[in-house]
Write a protein that holds these residues in place. Sequence first.
Motif, PDB file in Angstrom:
ATOM      1  N   LYS A  73      52.028  36.903  -3.781  1.00  0.00           N
ATOM      2  CA  LYS A  73      50.525  36.803  -4.046  1.00  0.00           C
ATOM      3  C   LYS A  73      50.258  35.160  -4.183  1.00  0.00           C
ATOM      4  O   LYS A  73      51.156  34.269  -4.409  1.00  0.00           O
ATOM      5  N   ASP A  74      49.074  34.826  -3.683  1.00  0.00           N
ATOM      6  CA  ASP A  74      48.420  33.587  -3.368  1.00  0.00           C
ATOM      7  C   ASP A  74      49.490  32.763  -2.692  1.00  0.00           C
ATOM      8  O   ASP A  74      49.561  31.722  -2.627  1.00  0.00           O
ATOM      9  N   GLY A  75      50.146  33.304  -1.784  1.00  0.00           N
ATOM     10  CA  GLY A  75      50.978  32.469  -0.791  1.00  0.00           C
ATOM     11  C   GLY A  75      50.341  31.543  -0.070  1.00  0.00           C
ATOM     12  O   GLY A  75      50.716  30.474   0.389  1.00  0.00           O
ATOM     13  N   TYR A  76      49.158  31.801   0.424  1.00  0.00           N
ATOM     14  CA  TYR A  76      48.357  30.830   1.172  1.00  0.00           C
ATOM     15  C   TYR A  76      48.162  29.156   0.242  1.00  0.00           C
ATOM     16  O   TYR A  76      48.287  28.354   0.704  1.00  0.00           O
ATOM     17  N   ARG A  77      47.985  29.691  -1.031  1.00  0.00           N
ATOM     18  CA  ARG A  77      47.664  28.455  -1.860  1.00  0.00           C
ATOM     19  C   ARG A  77      49.024  27.999  -2.112  1.00  0.00           C
ATOM     20  O   ARG A  77      49.100  26.618  -2.138  1.00  0.00           O
ATOM     21  N   ALA A  78      50.304  28.555  -2.014  1.00  0.00           N
ATOM     22  CA  ALA A  78      51.376  28.011  -2.187  1.00  0.00           C
ATOM     23  C   ALA A  78      51.710  27.272  -1.088  1.00  0.00           C
ATOM     24  O   ALA A  78      52.357  26.111  -0.998  1.00  0.00           O
ATOM     25  N   LEU A  79      51.653  27.787   0.102  1.00  0.00           N
ATOM     26  CA  LEU A  79      51.564  26.726   1.387  1.00  0.00           C
ATOM     27  C   LEU A  79      50.826  25.509   1.461  1.00  0.00           C
ATOM     28  O   LEU A  79      51.477  24.521   1.935  1.00  0.00           O
ATOM     29  N   LYS A  80      49.576  25.871   0.991  1.00  0.00           N
ATOM     30  CA  LYS A  80      48.729  24.566   0.958  1.00  0.00           C
ATOM     31  C   LYS A  80      49.346  23.440   0.061  1.00  0.00           C
ATOM     32  O   LYS A  80      49.263  22.276   0.531  1.00  0.00           O
ATOM     33  N   ASP A  81      49.714  23.974  -1.069  1.00  0.00           N
ATOM     34  CA  ASP A  81      50.542  22.893  -2.069  1.00  0.00           C
ATOM     35  C   ASP A  81      51.867  22.487  -1.539  1.00  0.00           C
ATOM     36  O   ASP A  81      52.061  21.199  -1.607  1.00  0.00           O
ATOM     37  N   LEU A  82      52.399  23.213  -0.667  1.00  0.00           N
ATOM     38  CA  LEU A  82      53.889  22.729  -0.011  1.00  0.00           C
ATOM     39  C   LEU A  82      53.271  21.644   0.669  1.00  0.00           C
ATOM     40  O   LEU A  82      53.891  20.599   0.875  1.00  0.00           O
ATOM     41  N   VAL A  83      52.510  21.838   1.698  1.00  0.00           N
ATOM     42  CA  VAL A  83      51.998  20.826   2.847  1.00  0.00           C
ATOM     43  C   VAL A  83      51.168  19.677   2.056  1.00  0.00           C
ATOM     44  O   VAL A  83      51.705  18.617   2.580  1.00  0.00           O
ATOM     45  N   GLY A  84      50.643  19.778   1.298  1.00  0.00           N
ATOM     46  CA  GLY A  84      49.774  18.556   0.313  1.00  0.00           C
ATOM     47  C   GLY A  84      50.869  17.686  -0.060  1.00  0.00           C
ATOM     48  O   GLY A  84      50.854  16.550  -0.031  1.00  0.00           O
ATOM     49  N   ARG A  85      52.071  18.397  -0.701  1.00  0.00           N
ATOM     50  CA  ARG A  85      53.002  17.460  -1.231  1.00  0.00           C
ATOM     51  C   ARG A  85      53.848  16.743  -0.396  1.00  0.00           C
ATOM     52  O   ARG A  85      54.078  15.731  -0.458  1.00  0.00           O
ATOM     53  N   LEU A  86      53.988  17.485   1.011  1.00  0.00           N
ATOM     54  CA  LEU A  86      54.798  16.576   2.025  1.00  0.00           C
ATOM     55  C   LEU A  86      53.733  15.580   2.600  1.00  0.00           C
ATOM     56  O   LEU A  86      54.370  14.359   2.558  1.00  0.00           O
ATOM     57  N   THR A  87      52.484  15.637   2.818  1.00  0.00           N
ATOM     58  CA  THR A  87      51.960  14.646   3.408  1.00  0.00           C
ATOM     59  C   THR A  87      51.253  13.680   2.403  1.00  0.00           C
ATOM     60  O   THR A  87      51.314  12.511   2.793  1.00  0.00           O
ATOM     61  N   ARG A  88      51.331  13.880   1.107  1.00  0.00           N
ATOM     62  CA  ARG A  88      50.855  12.986   0.307  1.00  0.00           C
ATOM     63  C   ARG A  88      52.043  11.980  -0.261  1.00  0.00           C
ATOM     64  O   ARG A  88      51.710  10.791  -0.374  1.00  0.00           O
ATOM     65  N   ARG A  89      53.152  12.601  -0.002  1.00  0.00           N
ATOM     66  CA  ARG A  89      54.346  11.531  -0.236  1.00  0.00           C
ATOM     67  C   ARG A  89      55.032  11.058   0.975  1.00  0.00           C
ATOM     68  O   ARG A  89      55.631  10.169   1.070  1.00  0.00           O
ATOM     69  N   GLY A  90      54.245  11.501   2.011  1.00  0.00           N
ATOM     70  CA  GLY A  90      54.748  10.870   3.438  1.00  0.00           C
ATOM     71  C   GLY A  90      55.904  10.843   3.804  1.00  0.00           C
ATOM     72  O   GLY A  90      56.170  10.313   5.057  1.00  0.00           O
ATOM     73  N   GLY A  91      56.836  11.376   3.298  1.00  0.00           N
ATOM     74  CA  GLY A  91      58.259  11.260   3.796  1.00  0.00           C
ATOM     75  C   GLY A  91      58.539   9.819   3.976  1.00  0.00           C
ATOM     76  O   GLY A  91      59.637   9.737   4.545  1.00  0.00           O
ATOM     77  N   GLY A  92      58.036   8.811   3.118  1.00  0.00           N
ATOM     78  CA  GLY A  92      58.565   7.497   3.398  1.00  0.00           C
ATOM     79  C   GLY A  92      57.560   6.714   4.515  1.00  0.00           C
ATOM     80  O   GLY A  92      58.285   5.659   4.772  1.00  0.00           O
ATOM     81  N   ALA A  93      56.797   7.421   5.132  1.00  0.00           N
ATOM     82  CA  ALA A  93      56.115   6.575   6.284  1.00  0.00           C
ATOM     83  C   ALA A  93      55.187   5.681   5.809  1.00  0.00           C
ATOM     84  O   ALA A  93      54.688   5.859   4.685  1.00  0.00           O
TER      85      ALA A  93
END
Length: 158
Positions: A73-93
């Motif tokens: 349930k609300d999987g697309y929201r969870a995926l959006k949050d996951l991608v957002g966390r990744l790109t906000r933190r930038g992986g050190g970039a």
Amino acid sequence: MTEAPLRAELLFAHDVSEELEGELAAGFGELGAPTVRVRRAVDHRGPAELQWLVLASLPLQAFLSGLGGEAVKDGYRALKDLVGRLTRRGGGAAPEQTPRPLVLHDARTELQIVLEGDLPQSAYEQLAVLDLTRFTVGPLHYDRALGRWRSELDEAAG
């Protein structure tokens, strides 16, 4: 007959922190891919440097269908949050670098879907019901002006 759980393989760019790696692996597990294999890409430098931060290889149509289903349930929201966390933190970039996305990759069809960190909610909602058989060549990008997913290479080929 019981269906086998989705298996995801995550390939991380060298500069993604171990903490973020763990969060993303757990996130894919929560999104319906409980079997996750994690690897690191060889550190590349030069004109052919990796353009993505994380490459997630998994059966795309099954994964995306699960996002829209009752099981996640609300999987697309969870995926959006996951991608957002990744790109906000930038992986050190470094901040001056072009943002690098998470790329979903289907090993069977070779189709790729590029998920940028600032996609609107509607992009994820469409993604959960997207019929991937309409596309033959990727990558798929979300066209903000048209409000839909598209493959420019498919369109160019007619």
